[in-house]
Write an enzyme that holds these catalytic residues in place. Structure first.
Site, PDB file in Angstrom:
ATOM      1  N   THR A 153       0.821  -1.215   0.000  1.00 26.05           N
ATOM      2  CA  THR A 153       0.000   0.000   0.000  1.00 26.05           C
ATOM      3  C   THR A 153       0.854   1.263   0.000  1.00 26.05           C
ATOM      4  O   THR A 153       0.395   2.324   0.390  1.00 26.05           O
ATOM      5  CB  THR A 153      -0.913   0.020   1.234  1.00 26.05           C
ATOM      6  OG1 THR A 153      -0.073  -0.153   2.387  1.00 26.05           O
ATOM      7  CG2 THR A 153      -1.927  -1.097   1.196  1.00 26.05           C
TER       8      THR A 153
ATOM      9  N   SER B 202       3.015   6.178  11.450  1.00 24.83           N
ATOM     10  CA  SER B 202       2.287   5.389  10.469  1.00 24.83           C
ATOM     11  C   SER B 202       2.533   5.860   9.064  1.00 24.83           C
ATOM     12  O   SER B 202       2.783   7.043   8.814  1.00 24.83           O
ATOM     13  CB  SER B 202       0.791   5.419  10.765  1.00 24.83           C
ATOM     14  OG  SER B 202       0.181   6.441  10.023  1.00 24.83           O
ATOM     15  N   LYS B 203       2.467   4.903   8.147  1.00 23.35           N
ATOM     16  CA  LYS B 203       2.740   5.290   6.770  1.00 23.35           C
ATOM     17  C   LYS B 203       1.620   6.164   6.221  1.00 23.35           C
ATOM     18  O   LYS B 203       1.831   6.962   5.347  1.00 23.35           O
ATOM     19  CB  LYS B 203       3.011   4.076   5.893  1.00 23.35           C
ATOM     20  CG  LYS B 203       1.942   3.043   5.832  1.00 23.35           C
ATOM     21  CD  LYS B 203       2.391   1.912   4.899  1.00 23.35           C
ATOM     22  CE  LYS B 203       1.537   0.683   5.086  1.00 23.35           C
ATOM     23  NZ  LYS B 203       1.980  -0.440   4.278  1.00 23.35           N
ATOM     24  N   ARG B 204       0.433   5.998   6.796  1.00 24.15           N
ATOM     25  CA  ARG B 204      -0.663   6.852   6.317  1.00 24.15           C
ATOM     26  C   ARG B 204      -0.414   8.318   6.641  1.00 24.15           C
ATOM     27  O   ARG B 204      -0.891   9.211   5.968  1.00 24.15           O
ATOM     28  CB  ARG B 204      -1.991   6.412   6.923  1.00 24.15           C
ATOM     29  CG  ARG B 204      -2.476   5.141   6.259  1.00 24.15           C
ATOM     30  CD  ARG B 204      -3.831   4.734   6.732  1.00 24.15           C
ATOM     31  NE  ARG B 204      -3.914   3.280   6.641  1.00 24.15           N
ATOM     32  CZ  ARG B 204      -5.019   2.597   6.770  1.00 24.15           C
ATOM     33  NH1 ARG B 204      -6.153   3.210   7.004  1.00 24.15           N
ATOM     34  NH2 ARG B 204      -5.018   1.291   6.679  1.00 24.15           N
TER      35      ARG B 204
END
Ligand code: GLU
Length: 478
Positions: free
Chosen positions: A13, A249-251
């Protein structure tokens, strides 16, 4: 004894963020410590979240960081395919089996009907409506091409309990677990189903993953039990926080391994630092190679509480790696960063690099550390002032011509010769050595502080330029 098999199961993702790499690393360390296998599995069933190119980033990051898998999509193995989208038929077969075993059922409810099941707080909870359908009704609907999903049949009563090796005993009441979808209407499995089937079929003995799965594990155990499969051992890992409130977080766009490599961190230091996020070795030694980590890794060092990602500490560690590198090693890694510097090409590259080795923590600091060399010009003579060394513009005025004369007599233009000459001069003039060195350094750099001492910088500048700069500085004070 049975061979240990662990896996890292990222969803493609986006880039591989620090938390993901930590999960991979612990799976790798745990397996390697016990002579086991470490497997990479790509969990790409959520097509909406799929990001092009991210599988390649996963391969590259793992290879580059040394957290290398024994089996995986691009290296093969006996338990493939290792990409979930290529295992669709397997999930279908196992879902049907689970239906026969009573652990799951077909559901034909329309999205509208499901939406109508909202409770007071807006949550939809499926009401097992389709569990009542007879075999014949189901066959008829499937024959007519009615869209369906397959749902897990979670008991209405009872409690699911298991022991996590980090968090201890975990219990969840089945009434709090909904009959989640295992196979979607497009035939794709959800994570909730695929992880169970794959971990079983791939012979995974220890499941290592983030705490976000701690409370869903009882529903996976229901499936293991329904199939009559042995449950794996579970090891859930504490979250990594950006600060007390926010998860890394990568988000949120928090940095990834490759970003840190681009920023000039020593690769080994990134892996080393990540290992310490949630785990501590028994000894106090923090600088550890991948092999040291394998040797020292143990589950009892994993903490339950979240750890905070501290970039300052990682930088420090990177600096320690640089200090201990051989010059050749440093040169190889640092050269691309040196090329960014304004002085690249003007001076001997080995000399430039020796000036900064041990004085930078990450490679990208090199250019800025060397900027002082590119900017020589008029400076404030107050810089000669150094009370501690009893240096001043007056003293500079007195000794700069003498420094120049002394250095002009040197042919073998090397740091050690230059240094001895200035020490000799200080004795002749009866001025503290530090004062002479201070004045010489300020004169040839025009800066209050620089990496490297006077004679080291003089060697780099070369004789002609050093003498010219001494003249220039003398003109400023006289
Ligand atoms: N695909 C899941 C994730 O990226 C893997 C979780 C697991 O390791 O079971 O979070």
């Amino acid at each position: 004894m049975e061979k240990v098999r662990t896996r890292f199961a990222p969803s493609p993702t986006g880039y591989l963020h620090i938390g993901g790499l930590r999960t991979a690393l612990y799976g790798y360390l745990f397996a390697k410590k016990q002579g086991g296998d470490f497997i990479l599995r790509i969990e790409d069933t959520d097509t909406a979240r799929y990001v092009d190119g991210s599988v390649q980033i996963i391969y590259d990051t793992m290879r580059d960081s040394g957290v290398m898998y024994d089996e995986g999509p691009d290296v093969g193995g006996n338990y493939g395919p290792y990409v979930q989208s290529e295992r669709k038929n397997i999930y279908k077969e196992y879902a049907e089996k689970l239906v026969e075993l009573g652990g799951a059922y077909y559901c034909f409810c329309s999205p509208e009907r499901i939406a109508g099941l909202k409770d007071e707080s807006g949550n939809v909870r499926y009401d097992k409506h389709c569990l009542k359908l007879s075999k014949e009704e189901i066959a008829e609907k499937i024959k007519n091409g009615e869209p369906y999903v397959i749902r897990q049949n979670v008991p209405l009563e009872g409690t699911g309990t298991y022991t996590d090796l980090v968090y201890g005993e975990i219990s969840v009441d089945y009434k709090d677990i909904e009959d989640g979808i295992l196979i979607k209407s497009d035939g794709m499995p959800t994570y909730n189903f695929a992880n169970v089937v794959d971990d079983y079929l791939m012979g995974i003995t220890h499941v290592i993953r983030g705490t976000e799965y701690l409370s869903s594990t009882p529903k996976y155990n229901l499936m293991y039990d329904a199939y009559g499969w042995r449950r794996p051992v579970y090891i859930h890992l504490p979250p990594i926080m950006k600060d007390a409130q926010h998860k890394l977080s990568k988000r949120n766009g928090d940095a990834s391994y490759e970003d840190f490599v681009k920023k000039g961190y020593v690769k080994e230091s990134i892996v080393n630092y990540i290992a310490l996020l949630g785990w501590s070795p028994k000894s106090n030694v923090e600088k550890m190679s991948l092999n040291d980590l394998i040797e020292n890794f143990s589950l009892d060092g994993i903490s339950k509480s979240p750890s905070i990602f501290d970039e300052v500490k990682m930088k420090w560690l990177s600096g320690e790696y640089i200090k201990e590198m051989t010059f050749e090693e440093f040169k190889e890694k640092a050269l691309p960063f040196l090329k960014e510097s304004k002085v690249y090409g003007k001076y001997n590259e080995d000399k430039l690099l020796s000036l900064v080795k041990g004085r930078v923590q990450i490679y990208s600091e090199i250019a800025e550390k060397l900027d002082f060399l590119a900017e020589f010009g008029a400076f404030d003579t107050a810089l000669f002032e150094n009370q501690k060394q009893k240096a001043s513009a007056q003293v500079a005025k007195k000794i700069l011509p003498k420094i120049k004369e002394k250095l002009a007599g040197i042919d073998a233009w090397e740091n050690s010769n230059l240094f001895s000459a200035l020490v000799e001069l200080s004795a002749e003039l009866d001025i503290k050595k530090q004062a002479v060195l201070w004045i010489a350094r300020v004169a040839i750099t025009g800066k209050e502080s620089t990496p490297g001492g006077a004679t080291e910088i003089a060697e780099l500048l070369g004789k002609e330029e050093t003498l010219a700069r001494l003249d220039f500085a003398f003109d400023l004070v006289k």
